[in-house]
Scaffold this active site. Structure first.
Site, PDB file in Angstrom:
ATOM      1  N   TYR A   7      27.784   5.726  20.493  1.00  0.00           N
ATOM      2  CA  TYR A   7      28.670   5.586  18.540  1.00  0.00           C
ATOM      3  C   TYR A   7      29.463   5.784  19.017  1.00  0.00           C
ATOM      4  O   TYR A   7      29.732   7.997  18.844  1.00  0.00           O
ATOM      5  CB  TYR A   7      27.707   5.517  17.753  1.00  0.00           C
ATOM      6  CG  TYR A   7      26.686   4.577  18.086  1.00  0.00           C
ATOM      7  CD1 TYR A   7      26.525   2.820  17.464  1.00  0.00           C
ATOM      8  CD2 TYR A   7      25.692   4.605  18.745  1.00  0.00           C
ATOM      9  CE1 TYR A   7      25.761   2.443  18.149  1.00  0.00           C
ATOM     10  CE2 TYR A   7      24.655   3.873  18.861  1.00  0.00           C
ATOM     11  CZ  TYR A   7      24.267   2.178  18.424  1.00  0.00           C
ATOM     12  OH  TYR A   7      23.553   1.461  18.863  1.00  0.00           O
ATOM     13  N   ASP A  41      24.372   4.036   3.794  1.00  0.00           N
ATOM     14  CA  ASP A  41      25.607   3.208   4.449  1.00  0.00           C
ATOM     15  C   ASP A  41      26.241   3.352   3.283  1.00  0.00           C
ATOM     16  O   ASP A  41      26.302   3.445   2.295  1.00  0.00           O
ATOM     17  CB  ASP A  41      25.698   2.519   5.362  1.00  0.00           C
ATOM     18  CG  ASP A  41      25.412   0.408   4.958  1.00  0.00           C
ATOM     19  OD1 ASP A  41      25.256   0.928   3.645  1.00  0.00           O
ATOM     20  OD2 ASP A  41      24.478   0.236   5.779  1.00  0.00           O
ATOM     21  N   ASP A  72      24.671  -3.664  12.722  1.00  0.00           N
ATOM     22  CA  ASP A  72      25.001  -4.060  11.013  1.00  0.00           C
ATOM     23  C   ASP A  72      25.885  -4.607  10.355  1.00  0.00           C
ATOM     24  O   ASP A  72      26.748  -4.521  11.383  1.00  0.00           O
ATOM     25  CB  ASP A  72      24.266  -2.731  10.639  1.00  0.00           C
ATOM     26  CG  ASP A  72      23.175  -2.210  10.141  1.00  0.00           C
ATOM     27  OD1 ASP A  72      22.521  -3.125  10.158  1.00  0.00           O
ATOM     28  OD2 ASP A  72      23.302  -0.837   9.890  1.00  0.00           O
ATOM     29  N   ARG A 107      22.517   5.544  10.823  1.00  0.00           N
ATOM     30  CA  ARG A 107      21.560   4.805   9.484  1.00  0.00           C
ATOM     31  C   ARG A 107      21.476   6.302   8.558  1.00  0.00           C
ATOM     32  O   ARG A 107      22.022   8.160   7.974  1.00  0.00           O
ATOM     33  CB  ARG A 107      22.106   4.292   8.796  1.00  0.00           C
ATOM     34  CG  ARG A 107      23.100   2.615   8.829  1.00  0.00           C
ATOM     35  CD  ARG A 107      22.555   2.288   8.106  1.00  0.00           C
ATOM     36  NE  ARG A 107      22.163   1.206   8.432  1.00  0.00           N
ATOM     37  CZ  ARG A 107      20.782   0.408   8.096  1.00  0.00           C
ATOM     38  NH1 ARG A 107      20.675   0.660   6.528  1.00  0.00           N
ATOM     39  NH2 ARG A 107      19.488  -0.487   9.139  1.00  0.00           N
TER      40      ARG A 107
END
Length: 204
Positions: free
Chosen positions: A68, A82, A40, A174
């Site tokens: 991540y 987010d 993103d 997310r």
């Protein structure tokens, strides 16, 4: 000169994965350029770029496990899951470190996850994020993903906590932040996201 191969880019925040592809394509004057695994615009980190004949192997790279590091902000649910979205629900409740750690176990292994409404998944031929932007009613089906590890990196304060996760293809971090906030009964959304590894490749 023909150029074929993979380029692993450390994408900065504020730039879309598509923009990175276009920049490389234009710089090298090559039309055949693609990426394996969207990041993103708000996220940073490792973005694999396939050039030329390497685009034929994108599917193989996409199946690599990904790692991540991210920060979840508690107390707010947003439209995009987010910090880029509008706040749609709030809570004064904040989870303790012990409560967070205890509930992480429910997300490890094979789980069902409903993707964020603001995603590129197609619904009757249209991208979900386009439908969401137009405030259209729709629902996304849950999908099976695999979470290998999910652990706390640092309890920053009562509003923020950082995590690390290793997961399979198709996992939405997310959605992971959103769902953990729901389980903790306090809401939560992704405040920061960085992809550090794809298979044996890293940005170190």
């Amino acid at each position: 000169m023909k150029i074929n191969g993979w380029l692993f880019v450390d994408k900065p925040e504020g730039v879309s994965s598509r923009k990175v592809v276009d920049l490389i394509s234009n710089s090298l004057s090559i039309k055949k350029v693609g990426h394996a695994g969207t990041l993103d615009p708000m996220a940073s980190g490792l973005l694999p770029i396939a050039i030329g004949e390497a685009t034929k192997t994108i599917g193989a790279i996409q199946h690599f496990k990904k790692r991540y590091r991210f920060i979840i902000k508690w107390g707010e649910k947003t439209s995009t899951d987010d910090k880029m979205g509008a706040i749609i629900s709030t809570s004064r409740k904040r989870p303790s470190l012990e409560n967070i750690d205890k509930n992480l176990k429910t997300f490890i292994g094979k789980i069902e996850q409903i993707p964020p409404n603001f995603s590129a998944i197609k619904v009757n031929g249209k991208r979900a994020y386009i439908l969401a932007r137009n405030n259209e009613n729709f629902s996304l089906n849950p999908r099976n993903v695999f979470i290998e590890t999910f652990k706390i990196k640092k309890y920053l304060n009562e509003d923020y906590c950082s995590f690390e996760c290793i997961c399979s293809k198709g996992t939405y971090i997310r959605a992971l932040g959103r769902d953990l906030g729901e389980v903790l009964n306090c809401f939560g959304h992704l405040y920061e996201l960085r992809r550090t590894h794809i298979g044996n490749f890293s940005n170190k």
